[in-house]
Design an enzyme around this catalytic site. Structure first.
Site: not given
Ligand code: 3YE
Length: 208
Positions: A13, A93, A96, A110, A112, A174, A177
């Site tokens: 979306t 999700m 990075l 991003n 949030h 949303k 956003e």
């Molecule tokens: N990466 C960095 N800095 C940021 N990605 C996003 C924002 C953002 C970013 O500000 N370095 C889900 C929440 C993530 C999560 O914890 N994922 C984990 C595990 C995934 C799984 O269990 O499959 C992971 O390691 O990716 C975008 C928003 C990210 C939200």
């Protein structure tokens, strides 16, 4: 025009709001590529069939650092091949790695669902309800290695209503956003807002 790459994981979306903005005559952007880390993300079909935008599925093989680097190299290669110079994370999700973030710093945005720096993390809407705040909202920010900590580009407040559930509040956030993410994309693309490093800290210089 600035070539934008959008990364998604779900229904798309926010992606749709970004694409719609680029179709307006005064836009400085065009969406060159949509990448999903999930093969079943609804946004893929919308991008492809409704907007005729190139899409790619790049799934992560695992969660070790080595596996992440392989996966991010594929994303990086695809974005560069498409000529992308600005990336929007739209419900993507995945966290990075620092090396990816460093390569794209200042050109990686991003959204949030809270008024950062309050309620960082994947359950920001639930946190807002638990804290019984009267207002929460959303934030578009430059991405730093530390999650949800990057310089703020734009924010919008959303009032919490007495009978809100996580779903109803998420819905209204949303909608905001969908207004501020396209604004932030255009502001960065047209250099009205730019990323600035200053003695150890960072900020978004300028206004949307
Ligand atoms: N990466 C960095 N800095 C940021 N990605 C996003 C924002 C953002 C970013 O500000 N370095 C889900 C929440 C993530 C999560 O914890 N994922 C984990 C595990 C995934 C799984 O269990 O499959 C992971 O390691 O990716 C975008 C928003 C990210 C939200």
């Amino acid at each position: 025009k600035t070539k934008v790459g959008i990364l998604i994981s779900g229904s798309g979306t926010n992606m749709k709001a970004l694409i719609e903005r680029t179709l307006q005559a005064d836009s400085n952007c065009e969406v060159a590529l949509v990448i999903s880390n999930k093969a079943n993300a609804g946004g893929l079909k919308i991008a492809r069939e409704n907007y005729h935008i190139e899409t790619k599925v790049i799934e992560c093989v695992g969660k070790t650092n080595a596996e992440r680097e392989v996966y991010e190299k594929k994303i990086d290669d695809a974005l560069r091949a498409a000529g992308v110079t600005l990336i929007c994370l739209a419900g993507f999700m995945r966290i990075l790695t620092a090396s990816f973030v460093n390569k794209w710093r200042g050109r990686l945005l991003n959204t949030h669902p809270s008024l950062l720096p309050t309620f960082k993390g994947h359950d920001a809407v639930r946190q807002a309800l638990a804290a019984r705040v009267r207002f929460t909202g959303c934030t578009v920010h430059f991405v730093e290695a530390e999650v949800d900590s990057g310089a703020i580009i734009e924010q919008a407040p959303v009032r919490v209503e007495p009978h809100d559930t996580e779903e109803s509040l998420q819905e209204r956030i949303k909608l905001q956003e969908h207004i501020i993410f396209p604004q932030a994309m255009e502001a960065v693309a047209s250099k009205r807002v730019h990323y600035q490093e200053l003695n150890g800290g960072v900020r978004a210089n300028g206004h949307c």
